[in-house]
Enzyme design. Structure first.
Site, short mmCIF file in Angstrom:
data_model
loop_
_atom_site.label_atom_id
_atom_site.label_comp_id
_atom_site.label_asym_id
_atom_site.label_seq_id
_atom_site.Cartn_x
_atom_site.Cartn_y
_atom_site.Cartn_z
N SER A 129 0.83 -1.20 0.00
CA SER A 129 0.00 0.00 0.00
C SER A 129 0.86 1.25 0.00
CB SER A 129 -0.85 -0.02 1.27
OG SER A 129 -1.44 1.23 1.48
N TYR A 153 -1.85 -1.20 11.02
CA TYR A 153 -2.16 -1.70 9.67
C TYR A 153 -0.97 -1.45 8.75
CZ TYR A 153 -3.74 -1.52 4.85
OH TYR A 153 -3.83 -1.70 3.49
N LYS A 157 1.94 -4.02 6.58
CA LYS A 157 2.39 -3.95 5.17
C LYS A 157 3.92 -3.84 5.12
CE LYS A 157 -1.64 -4.20 3.28
NZ LYS A 157 -2.05 -5.51 2.78
P1 NAD Z 1 -11.33 -6.24 1.27
O1 NAD Z 1 -11.52 -6.24 2.74
O2 NAD Z 1 -12.48 -5.91 0.39
O3 NAD Z 1 -10.73 -7.65 0.79
C1 NAD Z 1 -9.90 -8.44 1.62
C2 NAD Z 1 -10.49 -9.83 1.66
O4 NAD Z 1 -9.67 -10.68 2.45
C3 NAD Z 1 -11.89 -9.87 2.26
O5 NAD Z 1 -12.76 -10.52 1.35
C4 NAD Z 1 -11.73 -10.65 3.55
O6 NAD Z 1 -12.89 -11.40 3.87
C5 NAD Z 1 -10.52 -11.51 3.25
N1 NAD Z 1 -9.74 -11.94 4.39
C6 NAD Z 1 -9.19 -11.16 5.37
N2 NAD Z 1 -8.50 -11.93 6.24
C7 NAD Z 1 -8.59 -13.21 5.80
C8 NAD Z 1 -8.10 -14.45 6.27
N3 NAD Z 1 -7.36 -14.53 7.38
N4 NAD Z 1 -8.37 -15.57 5.57
C9 NAD Z 1 -9.13 -15.52 4.44
N5 NAD Z 1 -9.64 -14.37 3.95
C10 NAD Z 1 -9.36 -13.23 4.63
O7 NAD Z 1 -10.11 -5.25 0.95
P2 NAD Z 1 -9.55 -4.73 -0.44
O8 NAD Z 1 -9.79 -3.26 -0.50
O9 NAD Z 1 -10.00 -5.58 -1.53
O10 NAD Z 1 -7.98 -4.93 -0.18
C11 NAD Z 1 -7.29 -6.07 -0.58
C12 NAD Z 1 -5.83 -5.96 -0.14
O11 NAD Z 1 -5.28 -4.74 -0.66
C13 NAD Z 1 -5.67 -5.88 1.37
O12 NAD Z 1 -4.51 -6.59 1.73
C14 NAD Z 1 -5.49 -4.39 1.62
O13 NAD Z 1 -4.74 -4.15 2.78
C15 NAD Z 1 -4.73 -3.98 0.38
N6 NAD Z 1 -4.88 -2.55 0.06
C16 NAD Z 1 -6.14 -2.02 -0.07
C17 NAD Z 1 -6.28 -0.65 -0.35
C18 NAD Z 1 -7.63 -0.01 -0.49
O14 NAD Z 1 -7.71 1.22 -0.40
N7 NAD Z 1 -8.71 -0.75 -0.73
C19 NAD Z 1 -5.13 0.15 -0.51
C20 NAD Z 1 -3.89 -0.44 -0.38
C21 NAD Z 1 -3.78 -1.80 -0.10
N1 UFG Z 2 -11.52 12.15 3.67
C1 UFG Z 2 -12.48 13.05 4.07
N2 UFG Z 2 -13.63 12.58 4.62
C2 UFG Z 2 -13.88 11.25 4.77
C3 UFG Z 2 -12.90 10.31 4.34
C4 UFG Z 2 -11.73 10.81 3.81
O1 UFG Z 2 -12.29 14.28 3.96
O2 UFG Z 2 -14.95 10.88 5.28
C5 UFG Z 2 -10.28 12.66 3.04
C6 UFG Z 2 -9.02 12.26 3.80
O3 UFG Z 2 -8.74 13.20 4.79
C7 UFG Z 2 -8.00 12.23 2.66
C8 UFG Z 2 -8.81 11.77 1.44
O4 UFG Z 2 -10.18 12.05 1.76
O5 UFG Z 2 -7.51 13.53 2.40
C9 UFG Z 2 -8.67 10.29 1.14
O6 UFG Z 2 -8.97 9.55 2.33
P1 UFG Z 2 -9.16 7.95 2.32
O7 UFG Z 2 -9.47 7.55 3.71
O8 UFG Z 2 -10.12 7.57 1.26
O9 UFG Z 2 -7.74 7.43 1.82
P2 UFG Z 2 -6.30 7.55 2.50
O10 UFG Z 2 -5.36 7.97 1.42
O11 UFG Z 2 -6.32 8.39 3.71
O12 UFG Z 2 -6.02 6.06 2.94
C10 UFG Z 2 -6.40 4.94 2.15
C11 UFG Z 2 -6.40 3.70 3.04
C12 UFG Z 2 -5.00 3.40 3.45
C13 UFG Z 2 -4.18 3.21 2.23
C14 UFG Z 2 -4.22 4.44 1.37
C15 UFG Z 2 -3.43 4.24 0.10
O13 UFG Z 2 -7.23 3.92 4.16
O14 UFG Z 2 -4.96 2.23 4.20
O15 UFG Z 2 -5.57 4.75 1.05
O16 UFG Z 2 -3.83 3.11 -0.56
F1 UFG Z 2 -2.90 2.97 2.57
#
Ligand code: NAD
Ligand code: UFG
Length: 355
Positions: A129, A153, A157
């Site tokens: 991430s 969290y 990572k």
């Molecule tokens: P998500 O929660 O929608 O998907 C994660 C999935 O993993 C879920 O379906 C959950 O049920 C499953 N899971 C969690 N723990 C498990 C376990 N122990 N065994 C089996 N299944 C398990 O999240 P996402 O947004 O699709 O994110 C996927 C990956 O990408 C995650 O590792 C997250 O940290 C990473 N990531 C997400 C974002 C984002 O903004 N969405 C940004 C950066 C990184």
């Molecule tokens: N924000 C608001 N109001 C809200 C939610 C967010 O103003 O209700 C603002 C935040 O302050 C930020 C921007 O919108 O400026 C984006 O916020 P997000 O929470 O959507 O995303 P972040 O970049 O803060 O963080 C997310 C995930 C992290 C991940 C990162 C990059 O939460 O775990 O994206 O992938 F690492």
């Protein structure tokens, strides 16, 4: 012969879109997911969208930390590679429940790596991430920028990235790609699959979406005094289909004999402010999003966006979708599924108006 990919967390937001792109690209996919943060309906919808390729998708509801179950899956399949999405991802919750995050994300990953090593599958794509860039001193963030973490969290990572580097150092047969995602938003253009967070959303786009469908009153804007164009935080939003395609590109790269343990940013290279995102969503949806201006959210960075050259050059991948298309597809998903995958059940059980 089709390549067979194990996808952990494949029922989730990024996983479900990636599985669909894999199937459409001619891959076979075996998904393991405990459905702790997702729904089996997502798998059903992926199958519907995949048409004749649906037969190439197998789903197992199981926890990644269940080693005997995981071993059994490896014993009955030969995997060409693993894409590892499974993990918990809510920053605030990780501060409240750090051990739950370390247990799930670290033990899950270590169990997976051990079983992969024992069964001779040493090709991995891992979901890292942009959170590892913390509050970057210089933007865009390159893969060489300093990394750190501000919460449990983020530390999971960082730790997993380090574990992967150590595993590769100890055994050069491993080929590992660490993908640092920026901010995935939007949904499949069909509107059949999308993001369906449990509880009140933490992230910007799911929250805006819930305001638009009447589930929340107003969007709280966290901070309007940043040194940015309009004072609000700036992020690199990337369409979920571009992100999913980045995984297909990473899988292809694993076939390159020169690959060891390599990091790639997946972003667009463009920064968009909160207010710009709200305006784009209002335009796409025709809905007014009421705003409440508030103070900064603890731990938030001011401006984060990606340097994309390395992924473009080495993965032969580039994000294509615009902010307008991200908002269009987010709204298409939201308007068709205002209560997410379990919408019908929810609405039948809840006669009160959304608030
Ligand atoms: P998500 O929660 O929608 O998907 C994660 C999935 O993993 C879920 O379906 C959950 O049920 C499953 N899971 C969690 N723990 C498990 C376990 N122990 N065994 C089996 N299944 C398990 O999240 P996402 O947004 O699709 O994110 C996927 C990956 O990408 C995650 O590792 C997250 O940290 C990473 N990531 C997400 C974002 C984002 O903004 N969405 C940004 C950066 C990184
Ligand atoms: N924000 C608001 N109001 C809200 C939610 C967010 O103003 O209700 C603002 C935040 O302050 C930020 C921007 O919108 O400026 C984006 O916020 P997000 O929470 O959507 O995303 P972040 O970049 O803060 O963080 C997310 C995930 C992290 C991940 C990162 C990059 O939460 O775990 O994206 O992938 F690492």
């Amino acid at each position: 012969m089709s390549k067979n990919i194990l996808v952990t967390g494949g029922a989730g937001y990024i996983g479900s879109h990636t599985v669909l792109q894999l199937l459409l690209g001619g891959y076979k996919a075996v998904v393991v997911d405990n459905l702790d943060n997702s729904s089996a309906v997502a798998i059903k919808r992926v199958k519907e969208l995949a048409g004749e390729y649906a037969r190439n998708l197998v789903f197992h509801r199981m926890d990644l930390r269940d080693r005997p179950a995981l071993e059994e899956i490896f014993d009955s399949n030969k995997f060409d590679a693993v894409i590892h999405f499974a993990g918990l991802k809510a920053v605030g919750e990780s501060v409240q429940k750090p051990l739950m995050y370390y247990n799930n994300n670290l033990i899950g990953t270590i169990t997976l790596l051990e079983v992969m090593a024992a069964r001779g599958c040493k090709n991995l794509v891992f979901s890292s991430s942009a959170t590892v860039y913390g509050w970057p001193k210089v933007v865009p963030c390159t893969e060489e920028s300093p990394i750190n973490a501000a919460n449990p969290y983020g530390r999971t990572k960082l730790f997993i990235e380090e574990i992967c580097r150590d595993v590769h150092r100890s055994d050069s047969e491993w080929k590992i790609i660490l993908l640092r995602y920026f901010n995935p938003v939007g949904a499949h253009p069909s509107g059949h699959i999308g993001e369906d967070p449990r509880g009140i959303p933490n992230n910007l786009m799911p929250f805006i979406q819930q305001v638009a469908v009447g589930r929340q009153h107003a969007l709280t804007v966290y901070g309007s005094d940043y040194s940015t164009k309009d004072g609000t935080g700036v992020r690199d939003y990337i369409h979920i289909i571009d992100l999913a395609d980045g995984h297909v590109a990473a899988l292809k790269k694993l076939a390159d004999p020169s690959i060891g343990c390599e990091v790639y940013n997946l972003g667009t290279g463009r920064g968009t402010s909160v207010l710009e995102m709200v305006a784009a969503f209002e335009k796409a949806s025709g809905k007014k999003i009421p705003l409440v201006m508030a103070g900064r959210r603890p731990g938030d960075a001011e401006v984060v966006y990606a340097a994309t050259e390395k992924a473009e050059r080495e993965l032969n991948w580039k994000a294509k979708y615009t902010i307008e298309e991200m908002c269009r597809d987010q709204w298409n998903w939201a308007s068709k599924n205002p209560y997410g995958y379990e919408g019908c059940a929810h609405q039948n059980n809840n006669n009160s108006a959304p608030h």
